[in-house]
Enzyme design. Structure first.
Site, PDB file in Angstrom:
ATOM      1  N   GLU A   3       0.856  -1.193   0.000  1.00 51.04           N
ATOM      2  CA  GLU A   3       0.000   0.000   0.000  1.00 51.04           C
ATOM      3  C   GLU A   3       0.887   1.237   0.000  1.00 51.04           C
ATOM      4  O   GLU A   3       1.202   1.822   1.029  1.00 51.04           O
ATOM      5  CB  GLU A   3      -0.969  -0.073   1.181  1.00 51.04           C
ATOM      6  N   HIS A  20      -3.767   3.455   5.024  1.00 50.12           N
ATOM      7  CA  HIS A  20      -3.820   2.306   4.106  1.00 50.12           C
ATOM      8  C   HIS A  20      -4.342   2.749   2.747  1.00 50.12           C
ATOM      9  O   HIS A  20      -4.839   3.864   2.585  1.00 50.12           O
ATOM     10  CB  HIS A  20      -4.807   1.258   4.648  1.00 50.12           C
ATOM     11  N   GLU A  35      -8.352   4.628   4.810  1.00 47.14           N
ATOM     12  CA  GLU A  35      -8.133   4.084   3.471  1.00 47.14           C
ATOM     13  C   GLU A  35      -8.137   5.264   2.502  1.00 47.14           C
ATOM     14  O   GLU A  35      -9.143   5.936   2.334  1.00 47.14           O
ATOM     15  CB  GLU A  35      -9.255   3.100   3.101  1.00 47.14           C
TER      16      GLU A  35
END
Ligand SMILES: [Zn+2]
Length: 354
Positions: free
Chosen positions: A71, A169, A233
């Site tokens: 990531e 992430h 995210e």
């Protein structure tokens, strides 16, 4: 012949702590030095760097990335921030610990080497078979570094501290809402308005509110240290160098402000500007026959009409049960007994907000 520059000198010249980390994925000898602005730098391990500004403010901030090694965008964002501090381009106002979670997996360009690091916190590293692989050792070490960072400052009633951990992430699949955060279970303590405001400053207005404990890094920081903590995210996984960094400009600016100023510029919280979800159910894989009945590239937060067949697992069928029920993190390849997807439904925070 000229003496090779010491590691401390090199780091102040090029600031590339990520490169030093990736060249030494299995460990780095502790090192301490002082920057020209008098900030003390402590390197505790590979991927573990702590900054103590003189006259620091009241925030103790942990930023983590690379808990999943492929990531890349968050790794690039954190590496850039560390570089700016080391080379004197950014002067910190707050204590800061930056963690590159899984250096060996970053080198391998994979999510993990043997086990998902973000399922091993809050002591899960030592459960079952115990400390049997590198990820389990790393989870335990990361817990120890976070504890050390928070506990090194004395907290008194006259001088309270505010703890934060933002675990950055990117998702495996695309998402109907490109950026979203997971707010760990607070054991019925109120959700924090100021944190929603910070997330919005990062361009994150979709938030999944958890209602059960988890083995994630953010739940660990929240539950064990009382930190305001999130899994964030930031978009979809891309290889190194292929991230369009302009998509993260708000997050980069907000994180820079967070560590270098007393306050981040935010807008007052307005729930109408957010998409808030809570978990309705988790679907665990029970047999080798587990199968998802939608396309591989379906986006997170996709909703289907009530009755739609989502998955089968041997003789068991999973269908949409509620209006607005949406899928998130589907992954048929998990081990038996593990979560294959989460089903979420829209919710509100009005009843429990501080
Ligand atoms: Zn991840």
């Amino acid at each position: 012949m000229a003496q090779p520059l010491s590691l401390a000198k090199q780091l102040q010249q090029h600031g590339d702590f990520l490169q030093i980390t990736l060249s030494n994925p299995d460990g780095l000898a502790p090192l301490q030095f002082t920057l020209t602005d008098s900030t003390t730098v402590h390197i505790w391990d590979s991927g573990v760097i702590c900054f103590e500004p003189t006259n620091a403010g009241d925030k103790d901030i942990v930023l983590s990335c690379g808990v999943h090694g492929n990531e890349t965008a968050p790794i690039e964002i954190c590496a850039e921030l560390v570089q700016q501090v080391l080379t004197g381009k950014l002067v910190l106002k707050q204590r800061l610990l930056v963690l590159f979670g899984n250096p060996a997996a970053i080198n391998a360009g994979t999510r993990e080497i043997t086990e998902n690091l973000n399922r091993l916190f809050s002591g899960h590293h030592s459960m079952g078979a115990g400390l049997i692989n590198a990820e389990r050792h790393r989870a335990k070490a990361l817990e120890d570094y976070v504890s050390r960072f928070y506990n090194e400052v004395r907290v008194t009633e006259a001088a309270p501290r505010n703890r934060y951990l933002y675990d950055l992430h990117t998702a495996i699949r695309g998402s109907r809402f490109e950026k979203f955060a997971v707010y760990p279970f607070l054991h019925d303590k109120p959700w924090q308005k100021a944190e929603f405001e910070f997330l919005q400053a990062c361009d994150v207005t979709t938030v999944l509110l958890m209602q059960t404990p988890a083995s994630t890094f953010s739940y660990y920081a929240s539950n064990s240290h009382g930190a305001d903590a999130f899994t964030i995210e930031l978009g979809k996984v891309q290889p190194f160098g292929q991230n369009d960094m302009s998509r993260f400009s708000k997050a980069r600016t907000a994180l820079r402000q967070l560590v270098s100023e007393d306050k981040v510029s935010t807008q007052p919280f307005d729930e109408q500007q957010f998409q808030l979800y809570q978990v309705y159910r988790a679907i665990n894989k029970q047999t080798q026959e587990f199968k998802l009945h939608f396309a591989d590239d379906v986006q997170n937060f996709t909703a289907y009409p009530v009755g739609t067949l989502l998955a089968t697992d041997g003789d068991t069928e999973y269908r949409v049960e509620r209006e607005g029920e949406a899928i998130i993190f589907p992954n048929a390849k998990v081990a038996i007994g593990q979560r294959a997807m989460l089903m979420v439904v829209p919710t509100t925070v009005q009843h429990n907000l501080l």
